[in-house]
Motif scaffolding. Structure first.
Motif, PDB file in Angstrom:
ATOM      1  N   PRO A  81     -12.291  40.515  17.934  1.00  0.00           N
ATOM      2  CA  PRO A  81     -13.489  41.041  18.589  1.00  0.00           C
ATOM      3  C   PRO A  81     -14.346  41.921  17.669  1.00  0.00           C
ATOM      4  N   GLN A 129     -14.577  41.668  14.389  1.00  0.00           N
ATOM      5  CA  GLN A 129     -15.259  40.773  13.456  1.00  0.00           C
ATOM      6  C   GLN A 129     -16.422  40.050  14.130  1.00  0.00           C
ATOM      7  N   GLU A 130     -16.212  39.596  15.358  1.00  0.00           N
ATOM      8  CA  GLU A 130     -17.278  38.870  16.054  1.00  0.00           C
ATOM      9  C   GLU A 130     -18.468  39.772  16.339  1.00  0.00           C
ATOM     10  N   LEU A 131     -18.191  41.033  16.701  1.00  0.00           N
ATOM     11  CA  LEU A 131     -19.298  41.962  16.923  1.00  0.00           C
ATOM     12  C   LEU A 131     -20.059  42.215  15.628  1.00  0.00           C
ATOM     13  N   LYS A 150     -20.383  40.164  13.126  1.00  0.00           N
ATOM     14  CA  LYS A 150     -21.170  38.967  12.837  1.00  0.00           C
ATOM     15  C   LYS A 150     -22.436  38.927  13.693  1.00  0.00           C
ATOM     16  N   ALA A 151     -22.277  39.272  14.970  1.00  0.00           N
ATOM     17  CA  ALA A 151     -23.446  39.273  15.853  1.00  0.00           C
ATOM     18  C   ALA A 151     -24.480  40.287  15.392  1.00  0.00           C
ATOM     19  N   VAL A 200     -26.257  41.579  21.940  1.00  0.00           N
ATOM     20  CA  VAL A 200     -25.268  41.545  20.860  1.00  0.00           C
ATOM     21  C   VAL A 200     -23.909  41.119  21.402  1.00  0.00           C
ATOM     22  N   ALA A 259     -21.604  37.813  20.535  1.00  0.00           N
ATOM     23  CA  ALA A 259     -20.236  37.980  20.033  1.00  0.00           C
ATOM     24  C   ALA A 259     -19.201  37.408  20.993  1.00  0.00           C
ATOM     25  N   ARG A 264     -17.157  44.739  24.096  1.00  0.00           N
ATOM     26  CA  ARG A 264     -18.177  45.136  23.111  1.00  0.00           C
ATOM     27  C   ARG A 264     -18.040  46.597  22.737  1.00  0.00           C
ATOM     28  N   ILE A 309     -23.858  30.283  14.717  1.00  0.00           N
ATOM     29  CA  ILE A 309     -24.213  31.569  15.308  1.00  0.00           C
ATOM     30  C   ILE A 309     -25.721  31.797  15.290  1.00  0.00           C
TER      31      ILE A 309
END
Length: 917
Positions: free
Chosen positions: A255, A257-259, A261-262, A275, A279, A286, A328
């Motif tokens: 999570p 890492q995904e945040l 990236k977003a 955001v 993500a 979040r 993305i």
């Protein structure tokens, strides 16, 4: 070694703990925590020296992510100085008790400082022992300092909390202050940096030690740290830091890492919900992921989700594969589009994802292009439409419409690309009307230099539409616009130019000018008629000014035939309205940031200012056009005004720049190349008359084949006649200028006639030559071109001077004044030289009129002798000297001795060293 800065508070707490242990008051544990790079390790590295000064033994160890499987690895590092064989002996039955006994024994004799960096990476057995030790520090002379990176997954393990929860103090180093930043910069550069420089450095990094160190390393060798270099600290490339951050991010939970990236893709969007959706996280997920990034030190303080530095975004992008980046960015575009966000935000995501070819993406990109145009950013709009082309089908009306819209935008900054894209669209559109609407987006000047297949396609399209006189409505407008373009192209072919006057006459004495298409066609016909002299200036000028009255002063005129109207009005010597009209159009083009219209209008103004004889202003306009990149797309035919400026002003630098152009603009081989004129002028200036003459004659033959007959546009016969005369071929010189004069009279403008009269006068000797020059001056008196008047006045003054006529001085002074006004320095210098010659000639005649005694007395006085000295040398009375001097002053037309001294070189030189007679 980098100095330890802004850590006084932490050092005081650690020193107090050491003093307490040293005094036998019991040991303690201190934990140094914070995000990565905040300076935890630097603080620990400074403590051994502090302990050594107090007689305390410091033992150090550091955890490592790749060494977590080595049991007691950190403890072995830590205690190895106390028992060198500790690494070799296997743990006993009671390893905790044995190791604690070792520490207790040694600390009884000498206090110990145990330092463990990166505790979050320590192996489990070592963590257990450190926890065991922490519970028993009260009875030991031991101080323990551990460093833990917040945000690392290992820092959340219960065993880490078991240790840090027992800490007497939790130390959280802060970013460096502005003073600390300045001190660090001074240490790196070897001398203090400029305050503005260090202020920019602190602002860019927030005083974060890791960011500061990386930035200073990147700036090494970029120059002195002075205020002028402050811009360089804003966002330097930091590859080493990027890689370090990427390693740290890879260890984070999914999570987090995904945040990250977003945030990187949305450029740190402040809309948390958006955001989180990108993500794939709900509100709780979040917020937790954001806390993880913040603990790691990668998010800035404050309510917004923002990275602390651009290097973090670079590191996040390093984590993503190309496929991930595509996906993305497309998903971000879709979220922005469906969420009602501005089209340009969604389009920016699509620019980074070339694989998406959905219909909604093309719709978004079209809307973004319209928004970019509204804010005056045509190049951004073109980028959106080029991306839309990637998502459109290779054939069909939709692609053609995109090509036409793109070309319409590109006309403002990349005309060749615009023509190319319209040519492609013509192959895709099914109906003649659709193709005609696309074709008329090509300005006439660009169609003339287009590839032959494009011209043929437009020609076939005009034939398909039919005779404009038989059409109505939009079809008639399109047919007229196509005719205007094709006539502009066709008139450069042999025998075609004179047909413009015939076509213009068929439209009646007052042709309709109600629509833009009618005005565009009339403009092209007027230009062709002017070039071929199919009518006189008196017939052309009123109609050209009528066209101008109907046209608003818009930058868009650059994409039509209207720039030709400027050439026509200048040739007709009718400049009252066109100058202010062009200035208004240029101001609007500047406001709209339309590069090509600005450049085209600057070229037109160059021509107007040259026709007015205002050379400095003309050169400023020419420089503006070149600075706007006109050389990147305009042919030399489109730069004719600049070519003429280089020739008329004898500007060798401007000529050199024009000769560097690669496009000669020959328009399929019909039009003469302006390069010939520039090369001829350059050869004449360096004194190579035969070469110059050959260039002018060769250009003239090409001009005759193209029916370019008007001497008001290109006075090449006058130039060639002057060269013939200077080379001794007076017969050919007279033939050429007589033909020039006849054509000038037929055209009927003062500039053309007066110029031809001047050259005739220059080629004619005696009183007839002076008479012709007087006629030239009288003719040019009504012209606004000060440079042409200055040329005639200078030549007339020279002839009058040679003839011994006193009127010479008046003409020469007039020539000098006019030349200074228009900026023709070489003419002013020539007039000054002639005035000096006139003064010398006049003085010589006056000296010759003196009596012998008057010359002797005036000579003594001119060389500085007093009246008394002159009287003694000549053995006469002072009254007699005064009488002779008075007569000499009157005859020489001087007011006294100071003016007489200026004529000393004309008086007897023996008077300078008189002896007694």
């Amino acid at each position: 070694m980098t100095p330890l800065l802004d850590r006084r508070h932490e050092l005081d707490l650690i020193t107090a703990a050491l003093e307490a242990a040293e005094a036998g008051a019991g040991g303690s544990l201190l934990a140094v925590t914070g995000g990565m790079g905040i300076g935890k390790s630097a603080l620990l590295r400074a403590l051994p020296a502090l302990a050594e000064r107090r007689g305390i033994q410091a033992l150090t160890a550091s955890g490592a992510a790749l060494e977590r499987d080595f049991a007691f690895g950190v403890v072995a590092q830590l205690l190895e100085p106390l028992r060198p064989d500790a690494l070799l002996d296997p743990p006993g039955d009671d390893p905790h008790g044995e190791l604690l006994a070792l520490v207790a024994d040694r600390s009884a004799h000498r206090p110990l400082l145990l330092l463990v960096d990166d505790l979050h990476w320590a192996d489990v057995p070592s963590l257990r022992w450190l926890g065991y030790l922490a519970k028993r520090l009260t009875n030991l002379r031991v101080t323990v300092v551990v460093a833990v990176r917040e945000g690392d997954p290992g820092a959340e393990e219960p065993r880490i909390h078991d240790i840090t929860d027992r800490a007497a103090h939790i130390l959280r180093p802060c970013p460096l202050s502005p003073a600390g930043t300045a001190a660090l910069a001074a240490d790196r550069f070897g001398r203090p940096a400029d305050p503005e420089y260090t202020a920019a450095l602190h602002e860019a990094t927030g005083g974060h030690p890791m960011l500061l160190s990386a930035t200073l390393t990147a700036l090494a060798g970029t120059g002195d740290p002075v205020a002028a270099q402050a811009h360089s600290v804003r966002a330097p490339r930091l590859p080493a830091l990027r890689d370090r951050l990427a390693v740290a991010l890879r260890s984070q939970p999914g999570p987090v890492q995904e945040l990250a990236k977003a945030l990187a893709v949305l450029d740190e969007d402040t809309d948390p919900e958006l955001v989180g959706r990108l993500a794939g996280l709900d509100d709780t997920g979040r917020e937790e992921a954001a806390r993880g990034l913040h603990r790691l030190g990668l998010l800035a303080d404050g309510p917004d989700l923002a990275f602390v530095h651009p290097a973090v975004r670079d590191a996040v992008e390093e984590l993503m594969t190309p496929a991930e980046q595509e996906d993305i960015h497309v998903y971000a575009a879709l979220l922005l589009h469906s969420g009602g966000h501005p089209a340009e935000r969604a389009a920016a995501q699509l620019l980074a994802a070339t694989s998406c070819q959905d219909a909604w993406a093309v719709q978004v990109l079209r809307a973004a292009a319209s928004a970019a145009l509204r804010r005056g950013a045509p190049e951004d709009a073109a980028r959106y439409l080029r991306r839309a082309l990637l998502g459109s089908a290779p054939t069909g009306c939709e692609r053609a419409a995109l090509l036409v819209d793109l070309a319409t935008i590109e006309r403002s900054f990349d005309p060749p690309a615009a023509v190319r894209h319209i040519s492609q669209a013509l192959l895709l559109l099914p109906s003649a009307a659709q193709r005609a609407k696309a074709a008329v987006r090509i300005p006439p000047s660009l169609l003339g230099s287009s590839p032959r297949p494009t011209v043929e396609a437009v020609s076939g399209l005009a034939a398909e539409l039919g005779d404009p006189g038989l059409l109505t409505g939009d079809d008639r407008e399109l047919a007229l616009r196509l005719e205007a373009r094709l006539r502009h192209v066709a008139v450069v072919g042999p025998g075609q130019l004179p047909l413009c006057a015939d076509r213009l006459r068929t439209m009646g004495p007052a042709p309709r000018l109600c629509t833009a298409a009618e005005r565009e066609l009339v403009t092209v016909l007027l230009h062709g008629t002017t070039m071929s002299q199919g009518m006189s200036a008196a017939e052309v000028a009123p109609l050209a000014n009528r066209v101008l009255q109907y046209e608003p002063a818009s930058p868009e005129h650059a994409h039509t035939a209207l720039p030709l109207l400027t050439n026509t009005l200048i040739a007709a010597d009718s400049l009252e309205a066109i100058g202010p009209w062009l200035e208004t159009a240029r101001d609007r083009a500047r406001r709209d940031h339309a590069t090509v219209p600005q450049a085209v209008t600057a070229v037109e103004l160059t021509h107007v200012r040259l026709a007015q004889g205002r050379l400095a202003e003309a050169r400023a306009c020419a420089d503006e056009a070149l600075e706007l990149g006109a050389a990147d797309w305009a042919t030399l035919q489109g730069m004719t005004a600049v070519v003429m400026l280089a020739i008329e002003s004898r500007d060798s630098e401007l000529a050199r720049r024009l000769l560097a152009f690669r496009r000669e603009g020959a328009d399929h081989g019909y039009r003469p190349s302006s390069l010939q004129l520039i090369r001829g002028s350059s050869a004449a200036q360096r004194g190579d008359l035969p070469t110059a003459l050959e260039y002018f004659l060769d250009w003239g033959r090409s001009a005759e084949r193209a029916d370019w007959r008007n001497p008001a546009v290109f006075p090449w016969r006058a130039w060639a006649a002057g060269l013939h005369y200077r080379m001794g071929d007076t017969h050919r010189a007279h033939d050429l200028i007589e033909e020039e004069y006849a054509r000038a009279v037929a055209w009927g403008t003062p500039v053309a006639i007066g110029r031809a009269q001047r050259v005739k006068g220059a080629l004619t000797t005696g009183e007839r030559g002076i008479e012709l020059l007087r006629e030239s001056a009288a003719t040019l008196a009504t012209s606004v071109n000060a440079m042409e008047r200055a040329r005639t006045s200078l030549l007339l003054g020279r002839r009058l001077l040679r003839a011994g006529l006193s009127e010479a001085e008046t003409q020469l002074r007039l020539a000098r004044d006019q030349a200074l006004v228009c900026g023709a320095s070489w003419l002013a210098e020539g007039a000054d030289r002639e005035l000096q010659n006139f003064a010398s000639s006049t003085a010589s005649v006056a000296v010759a009129a003196l009596t012998r005694t008057e010359r002797r007395v005036a000579g003594f006085a001119a060389h500085g002798a007093s009246n008394k000295e002159i009287a003694e040398w000549l053995e006469v009375s002072s009254r007699a000297v005064e009488k002779h001097l008075t007569h000499a002053y009157r005859k020489l037309n001087v007011a006294g001795r100071s003016q007489l001294a200026a004529m000393a070189h004309l008086l007897p030189s023996s008077a300078a060293n008189p002896g007694r007679p």
